[in-house]
Design an enzyme around this catalytic site. Structure first.
Site, PDB file in Angstrom:
ATOM      1  N   THR A   1     -23.920  52.363   0.008  1.00  0.00           N
ATOM      2  CA  THR A   1     -22.668  52.967  -0.646  1.00  0.00           C
ATOM      3  C   THR A   1     -22.081  53.788   0.205  1.00  0.00           C
ATOM      4  OG1 THR A   1     -23.283  52.445  -3.035  1.00  0.00           O
ATOM      5  CG2 THR A   1     -21.597  54.105  -2.680  1.00  0.00           C
TER       6      THR A   1
ATOM      7  N   HIS B   1     -27.251  47.105   0.076  1.00  0.00           N
ATOM      8  CA  HIS B   1     -26.199  47.757   0.810  1.00  0.00           C
ATOM      9  C   HIS B   1     -26.258  49.136   0.465  1.00  0.00           C
ATOM     10  CE1 HIS B   1     -25.685  48.409  -3.749  1.00  0.00           C
ATOM     11  NE2 HIS B   1     -25.244  49.681  -3.252  1.00  0.00           N
TER      12      HIS B   1
ATOM     13  N   HIS C   1     -28.073  55.716   1.808  1.00  0.00           N
ATOM     14  CA  HIS C   1     -29.152  55.124   1.569  1.00  0.00           C
ATOM     15  C   HIS C   1     -28.960  53.648   0.887  1.00  0.00           C
ATOM     16  CE1 HIS C   1     -28.165  56.687  -2.368  1.00  0.00           C
ATOM     17  NE2 HIS C   1     -28.587  55.703  -2.673  1.00  0.00           N
TER      18      HIS C   1
ATOM     19  N   THR D   1     -30.646  51.406  -1.915  1.00  0.00           N
ATOM     20  CA  THR D   1     -31.692  51.560  -3.068  1.00  0.00           C
ATOM     21  C   THR D   1     -32.225  50.201  -3.165  1.00  0.00           C
ATOM     22  OG1 THR D   1     -29.825  53.056  -4.394  1.00  0.00           O
ATOM     23  CG2 THR D   1     -31.601  51.718  -5.627  1.00  0.00           C
TER      24      THR D   1
HETATM   25  P1  A2P Z   1     -26.198  52.575  -5.198  1.00  0.00           P
HETATM   26  O1  A2P Z   1     -27.122  52.154  -4.540  1.00  0.00           O
HETATM   27  O2  A2P Z   1     -24.956  51.707  -5.210  1.00  0.00           O
HETATM   28  O3  A2P Z   1     -25.478  53.744  -4.309  1.00  0.00           O
HETATM   29  P2  A2P Z   1     -26.647  57.823  -9.681  1.00  0.00           P
HETATM   30  O4  A2P Z   1     -26.317  58.823  -8.922  1.00  0.00           O
HETATM   31  O5  A2P Z   1     -25.657  57.049 -10.627  1.00  0.00           O
HETATM   32  O6  A2P Z   1     -27.756  58.215 -10.930  1.00  0.00           O
HETATM   33  O7  A2P Z   1     -27.326  56.735  -8.839  1.00  0.00           O
HETATM   34  C1  A2P Z   1     -28.229  57.248  -7.711  1.00  0.00           C
HETATM   35  C2  A2P Z   1     -28.498  55.763  -6.979  1.00  0.00           C
HETATM   36  O8  A2P Z   1     -29.046  54.603  -7.668  1.00  0.00           O
HETATM   37  C3  A2P Z   1     -27.243  55.162  -6.518  1.00  0.00           C
HETATM   38  O9  A2P Z   1     -27.484  55.257  -4.860  1.00  0.00           O
HETATM   39  C4  A2P Z   1     -27.023  54.046  -7.182  1.00  0.00           C
HETATM   40  O10 A2P Z   1     -26.016  52.906  -6.681  1.00  0.00           O
HETATM   41  C5  A2P Z   1     -28.208  53.603  -7.941  1.00  0.00           C
HETATM   42  N1  A2P Z   1     -28.074  53.180  -9.045  1.00  0.00           N
HETATM   43  C6  A2P Z   1     -27.612  53.717 -10.153  1.00  0.00           C
HETATM   44  N2  A2P Z   1     -27.758  53.002 -11.226  1.00  0.00           N
HETATM   45  C7  A2P Z   1     -28.436  51.680 -10.762  1.00  0.00           C
HETATM   46  C8  A2P Z   1     -28.696  50.330 -11.514  1.00  0.00           C
HETATM   47  N3  A2P Z   1     -28.433  50.240 -12.593  1.00  0.00           N
HETATM   48  N4  A2P Z   1     -29.069  49.563 -10.689  1.00  0.00           N
HETATM   49  C9  A2P Z   1     -29.271  49.708  -9.345  1.00  0.00           C
HETATM   50  N5  A2P Z   1     -29.122  50.855  -8.802  1.00  0.00           N
HETATM   51  C10 A2P Z   1     -28.531  51.812  -9.441  1.00  0.00           C
END
Ligand code: A2P
Length: 217
Positions: free
Chosen positions: A151, A149, A69, A71
């Protein structure tokens, strides 16, 4: 009472269609395989292993993070600053559950993360939260959407939030200097930015069908 309050997700974002997830994963896998075989990559292996001569299996080095996905807003179920304001925007409510095509313009990796860069249309940009770039890179002046992006994988012990931070750092490096152009691959041109940071700029952007929604976890 509490039951009337809206329940906020862990995060909002675009979720890639399952069939496309498989396609992107296998594309990333092929890219890593190609990269591993390049002399230029072998020369900088130490960035990943800490030892120049040690081999690295990139495919296992980056651990899959589940549903692919992009975010938009990380809400942490309402604990993250600005999440209520984000969720209450009319545009977020209107687009919730709608399909869109995300343009993937590059694949990138660092010793911490592997990701795909997303380039938004004006319409998609309306769903991007204000301040996402400033929050991560306070001293840089980066256009909104720079951090966007997907991930694709993280090294052991690395949180997925790191992917966007790595991307912002890379974009700042790209503004300041050209990467060392390594070679043209089938998918595009590969450049090295030092400290294990590699970017494959795709010759033809990939359009990824995705649904805008919330993940509650
Ligand atoms: P990303 O969007 O780079 O994949 P987690 O599993 O750590 O709780 O994170 C859930 C999702 O939210 C993941 O997709 C993660 O990164 C994104 N994410 C986590 N923390 C943040 C943050 N502080 N700011 C923006 N996106 C975040």
């Amino acid at each position: 009472g509490p039951l009337e309050e809206t329940c906020l997700p862990l995060f909002f974002g675009w979720f890639l269609c399952p069939a496309f997830q498989d396609k992107l994963r296998s594309m990333a896998k092929d890219f890593l395989k190609t990269l591993t075989g390049l002399e230029a990559f072998k020369k900088h292996l130490g960035d990943f292993t800490g030892e120049a001569e040690k081999e690295v299996d990139l495919e296992h080095y980056f651990q899959d993070q589940g549903r692919l996905h992009c975010t938009t807003k990380f809400c942490d179920h309402g604990k993250a600053e600005g999440s209520k304001e984000y969720a209450e925007q009319q545009v977020v409510k209107d687009r919730y559950g709608s399909m869109s095509e995300l343009m993937l313009s590059a694949l990138f990796l660092t010793p911490r993360t592997l990701g795909a860069r997303v380039s938004f249309t004006e319409e998609q940009l309306q769903l991007w939260p204000a301040g996402a770039e400033k929050e991560a890179a306070p001293d840089a002046d980066l256009p909104p959407g720079s951090r966007a992006h997907v991930t694709l994988g993280c090294a052991e012990g690395v949180e997925p939030v790191q992917t966007g931070l790595d991307l912002l750092e890379l974009i700042q490096q790209q503004q300041g200097q050209e990467g060392e152009q390594v070679q043209d691959l089938e998918l595009g041109s590969l450049a090295y930015y030092g400290k294990g940071a590699w970017v494959l700029s795709l010759r033809e952007s990939i359009l990824a069908p995705a649904c805008f929604s919330g993940f509650y976890g």
